[in-house]
Write a protein that holds these residues in place. Sequence first.
Motif, short mmCIF file in Angstrom:
data_model
loop_
_atom_site.label_atom_id
_atom_site.label_comp_id
_atom_site.label_asym_id
_atom_site.label_seq_id
_atom_site.Cartn_x
_atom_site.Cartn_y
_atom_site.Cartn_z
N LYS A 65 0.82 -1.11 0.18
CA LYS A 65 -0.02 -0.13 0.07
C LYS A 65 0.89 1.15 0.04
O LYS A 65 1.87 1.25 0.78
N ASP B 145 -4.81 -1.67 5.26
CA ASP B 145 -5.29 -0.61 4.49
C ASP B 145 -5.13 0.61 5.38
O ASP B 145 -4.69 0.65 6.59
N SER B 335 -15.06 -2.13 -1.80
CA SER B 335 -14.12 -1.36 -1.80
C SER B 335 -15.00 0.24 -1.59
O SER B 335 -16.30 0.36 -1.71
N ARG B 377 -10.53 -4.13 -3.45
CA ARG B 377 -10.55 -3.31 -2.65
C ARG B 377 -9.81 -1.89 -3.64
O ARG B 377 -10.20 -0.59 -3.17
N ASP B 378 -8.53 -2.40 -4.21
CA ASP B 378 -7.65 -1.20 -4.77
C ASP B 378 -7.96 -1.14 -6.30
O ASP B 378 -7.10 -0.82 -6.93
N CYS B 381 -9.16 3.72 -9.48
CA CYS B 381 -8.74 5.00 -9.31
C CYS B 381 -9.53 6.07 -10.00
O CYS B 381 -10.43 5.87 -10.39
N THR B 431 -5.03 -3.83 -8.89
CA THR B 431 -4.85 -2.64 -8.69
C THR B 431 -5.13 -1.44 -10.23
O THR B 431 -4.77 -2.03 -11.29
N GLY B 478 0.76 -2.43 -5.32
CA GLY B 478 0.08 -1.29 -5.05
C GLY B 478 0.26 -0.03 -5.97
O GLY B 478 1.48 -0.05 -6.59
N PHE B 480 -0.23 4.53 -6.64
CA PHE B 480 -0.60 5.59 -5.97
C PHE B 480 0.20 6.75 -6.84
O PHE B 480 1.30 6.92 -7.00
#
Lengths: 74, 543
Positions: A65, B145, B335, B377-378, B381, B431, B478, B480
């Motif tokens: 994460k 999380d 999610s 869950r991920d 976006c 993801t 992951g 981001f």
Amino acid sequence: MAKFRFPLLGVNKNFAASTRPDYTSSDMNNVRPFDVLEERARGGQRPGMRKVYNQDIGSGTPVVKIAQITTVEL
Amino acid sequence: MAITPTSPTDSATDVPINAVLVWTDSVESDSYKVYFGTNETKVTNGDSDVFRGEVTELTYDPRVLLTYSTEYFWRIDAVLGAAVTTGSVYSFTVISSTANITGKKYKKRLVALADDSFHYEDIDSQPSDMIALASLVLDTSEPIDMVEAYQKIFIVNGSDKWVVDFSNTKVVGTVSGRITRGMILVGDGAGNAQMVVDFWTGSATDIFYGFNTTSAVFTNGDVLSGQNKDGESVSITLTADGVLPDPPHYYEWTTYGDITDPTDPDYKGEMPSLSTILARFRGRISLSGNSTVPHSWDMTRQDDPFDLLFLEEDAASAVLGANAAIGQIGDVVISEMPYNDDYLIFGCSNSIWILAGDPAGGGSLDPLNETTGIMGRDAWCKDGDGNTYFVGTDGIYRIAKNLTSFDNLTMDKIPTIIKDLGLDADKQVVTMGYDGRQHGLVIGVTEREDGSNQNFWYDLRTGGFFPESYPNQMSLFGQFYYKADNAEYKRLMIGCNDGFIRTFDVTYKNDELNDTAYTAQDIDFVSYELLWDDGDFDEGVAM
């Protein structure tokens, strides 16, 4: 002479080959529609992945994460 | 000499990160070959790695942001007819990131979870380093999380819940009276340091965390006094120096004071026993993913992540909800996808729900789609325009900003994509990430067992899907998009299978493996199938 048409619209598996939309391909891998350096729509490979931080923070296990935090200073 | 650098001038310093090369030419050549990079030897030798193309104008735009505090070299060879005149090598140095941002009153840091630890970016001394938060032991093999709120990171990890606090000062001492959240305590030491009380660990330890609004510090023996929310005079006599937030503190995430007696005037409800999903919405933190009640979600009180007390006729109260019609058991929450404070999209196993507005103050909860679920869950976006994307149970979807449309993007391109990928949430990590630099989305599907992967690039400019593969050690766990202060770090960050954080970089032709020294891995199978105008197929290889 046949014209070269780069599949700028990506993969399409919804049609038979003879009716597949222009600028699509039934199969591809690691290509992107824009030349990543020149930002021109002429096709090219995907960019390489590089390390951002020096540490192997997972010690060989996945980084599960990522997030960010903003803090204020007086 | 034909070529003279105009901008940046030779050996210039503090050059902006978006610099464009400009030169003059006394000969008026036909075109110019541009060599540009950070390796002086390669530029001097005219290495193909640093050759950026041939231009006819007297300018060249690198088209990528340069790196702060880095020296660059460039050379322009003038082409006139068949003759090529090799130019001199010039250099300049890009401004440092700290010099670029003045008067800054805030900091942004990247944080990450890996190897049973919490890691944060060392932006104060070495931005290219990540530091592990000592002593905080997590279990990253369990569901985990985190979400940012109130200058803290809130973490759920199986039955454990933690707060990593980047702003508050920690004090401990002997308490007289009820110290309530939000009250101001004023110290009697030098400078009269003040703090706004934020969190209390409970009577067993009497540790308080609060934001110091002064430049003074708290020291052992200081008496901090003030009035609580009921107007009572209270105090703390410190038994140790106050601890500043650097390095960040961590503590167990409980309600304020961890009070379990409902008759206590400071009782703040109870934390859910198990949570695996977090989101921030309208000043609340939403917790869901409890396997015993997988359809329900809890939201903390507005502006108070330590209050889960449900109150009637209180629009800021904590909330317990479920995505179902009255009398039904709701769908399992997989999610939570907030769009600012406007709406929260619940991705469930077989449906998508929208919470618009505040759950305790006039908001509404309605199904957006009752046949499609989300694959993880991920597995979602947002792009730079506020549209939300997710990997659904029957395709990849876009929910337009402000909910104006709900579209299956793969229906007419790859209608069997989910079946083709063989998606199974227990075996794969799904993801999605937005790459603002390259204007597209990365959709990652990684096998948990061996890191083998199938991925797609969705190009927001053409609307096309482009399959990609990565070496197993670099597969995606992951993603981001880091909105960093430092433009060089403002990138899509990838949490990789081998424990490194990587990013896609257009200046890298190959992938960088995890060796101490740089080792390039050729990008495999750069290929596509061409349909020529004559109807024949051929294999292409991108250059």
